[in-house]
Design a protein around this motif. Structure first.
Motif, PDB file in Angstrom:
ATOM      1  N   ARG A 201      78.577  66.991  85.194  1.00  0.00           N
ATOM      2  CA  ARG A 201      78.739  68.263  85.912  1.00  0.00           C
ATOM      3  C   ARG A 201      79.900  68.241  86.903  1.00  0.00           C
ATOM      4  N   VAL A 389      77.216  72.022  93.230  1.00  0.00           N
ATOM      5  CA  VAL A 389      76.302  71.240  92.394  1.00  0.00           C
ATOM      6  C   VAL A 389      75.876  69.976  93.132  1.00  0.00           C
ATOM      7  N   GLU A 392      73.241  70.772  95.579  1.00  0.00           N
ATOM      8  CA  GLU A 392      71.940  70.963  94.922  1.00  0.00           C
ATOM      9  C   GLU A 392      71.263  69.616  94.678  1.00  0.00           C
ATOM     10  N   PRO A 399      70.184  70.503  89.252  1.00  0.00           N
ATOM     11  CA  PRO A 399      71.561  71.018  89.177  1.00  0.00           C
ATOM     12  C   PRO A 399      71.852  71.797  87.903  1.00  0.00           C
ATOM     13  N   PHE A 403      73.844  76.508  85.980  1.00  0.00           N
ATOM     14  CA  PHE A 403      75.158  75.905  85.722  1.00  0.00           C
ATOM     15  C   PHE A 403      75.799  76.447  84.450  1.00  0.00           C
TER      16      PHE A 403
END
Length: 421
Positions: A201, A389, A392, A399, A403
């Motif tokens: 991510r 992210v 989070e 996360p 997304f």
């Protein structure tokens, strides 16, 4: 006879010990994101240590470091450049049988001959929009906050060339062949140690094709595109492309135009002077560059696409005529709407368009501007997205929520139409 001190240390010795202890304490608390200065003022008649002034200066690259995955196998980028004669140019230009002529000048393309004096400077090129990924990569190599230590990086840039990659087999009827390279790419990437930090991510890459070219929803040979963006690993990455999709991890950034300034004065000079099959068009950015007020008929052409670049109040810089179908247009209706715009509002919109120009162009990778361009804004947006992210994760939340979710509002008409002010 020489005096021997047996039970006491001179005042100067204690003073030295105290200063050393203070400095050691400060230095041990020092980290890579700060620089340090210590001022000590000594007054022998008063307290030996009157002022201990500690000031810290924040590292300008703190939270902005980016690591480039240079170990990516060459078959996912450089080999396309080296074998450019086998790649279609993907344009309607005559006498351009392959991509090679477009790759000169770090992907900007051949310089435009300004023999008629129409252009304000020499920073104009015949740029192929499919080469956004090459232009972006060359700009990223010059990014001021690169790090070779991936553990310090806030984001991981993957120099993958998906447009070139998919273009090789995009028209192949065998979907296994069409998807094979994408599967090899995510398999390699997810096997690298950097992947486990945030399970991808914090990874991003750029594409010169629209997102829909990588969003084949069914395993049917008649369906268009590859399945890259639906592969499980790819769901965790962000793709920057010339046109986004309804999924939140596909983010639109401007099409490369033919103008690539090498300094700020060239941008100012230009500000002072004056076809496709998807939602967006490069001609939109050509219009901005020419100082023209764009007229849009669908929100997905610009308003729901380039959120990092265009004002939220779209009536400040454009005219919106909602047309869901050709039958919505009556004879003379467009002209009637445009003629109804006051001269004052027309002038204000045009001034707003001209202000937007610097942030909609990609500077020449061989130079550097003082003002932010499209690349700078893309990097800033990516860092903020990944930063959210990370927050989070730190706060114990999942996360993955939001997304890569679908957001159909990105490609549909709004329920209410914003009226011009």
């Amino acid at each position: 006879m020489e005096k021997v001190h047996t039970g006491k240390c001179p005042q100067e010795v204690w003073f030295g010990i105290l200063i050393s202890f203070a400095l050691c304490f400060v230095l041990f608390s020092f980290d890579h994101s700060t620089s340090l200065s210590v001022d000590v003022v000594v007054n022998e008649k008063e307290n030996p240590i009157r002022v201990l002034n500690i000031s810290r200066t924040k590292d300008p690259c703190s939270d902005r470091y980016i690591y480039i995955h240079d170990s990516l196998p060459a078959r996912f980028n450089d080999e396309f450049i080296n074998n450019c004669e086998s790649l279609s140019a993907g344009t309607s230009m005559t006498n351009v049988p392959n991509m090679c002529p477009h790759l000169v000048n770090l992907g900007l393309g051949p310089k435009i001959n300004n023999s008629d004096g129409v252009l304000s400077n020499a920073s104009w090129f015949v740029t192929n929009p499919y080469l956004l990924e090459v232009i972006f990569h060359n700009r990223m190599k010059k990014y001021e906050c690169l790090t070779r230590n991936s553990t310090l990086a806030s984001a991981i840039y993957v120099p993958f060339y998906p447009s070139m990659d998919v273009g090789v087999h995009l028209w192949d009827s065998n979907i296994e062949i069409r998807d094979s390279s994408a599967k090899e790419f995510v398999k390699w990437l997810s096997g690298q140690p950097e992947w486990t930090k945030m399970w991808g991510r914090d990874h991003f890459f750029a594409s010169g094709r629209i997102s829909w070219d990588f969003r084949r929803e069914r395993d049917n040979s008649s369906n268009w595109g590859s399945k890259l963006r639906f592969l499980p690993e790819s769901l965790n990455m962000t793709m920057l492309s010339i046109e986004g999709s309804r999924w939140k991890n596909d983010i639109a950034i401007p099409y490369p135009t033919n103008f690539h300034p090498s300094n700020d004065s060239e941008v100012v000079q230009w500000q002072d002077k004056p076809a496709g099959d998807s939602f967006t068009r490069r001609s939109t950015f050509d219009a901005f560059l020419a100082g023209c007020i764009p007229v849009f008929f669908h929100p997905a052409t610009a308003y729901t696409q380039y959120l990092w670049y265009l004002p939220k109040n779209h009536s400040k810089y454009s005219v919106y005529i909602p047309v869901r179908d050709v039958t919505d247009l009556k004879e003379g209706s467009i002209e009637k709407i445009l003629l109804g715009i006051s001269k004052d509002r027309e002038l204000a919109m045009r001034e707003e368009v001209i202000k937007l120009i610097p942030k909609l162009v990609y500077a020449d990778p061989r130079s550097r501007l003082e003002t932010e361009d499209a690349f700078d804004i893309a990097v800033q947006g990516i860092l903020e997205r990944i930063g959210n992210v990370s927050k989070e994760i730190r706060e114990g939340r999942d996360p993955s929520i939001g997304f890569a979710d679908e957001d159909n509002s990105k490609v549909t008409f709004p329920k209410t139409i914003e009226k011009p002010t």
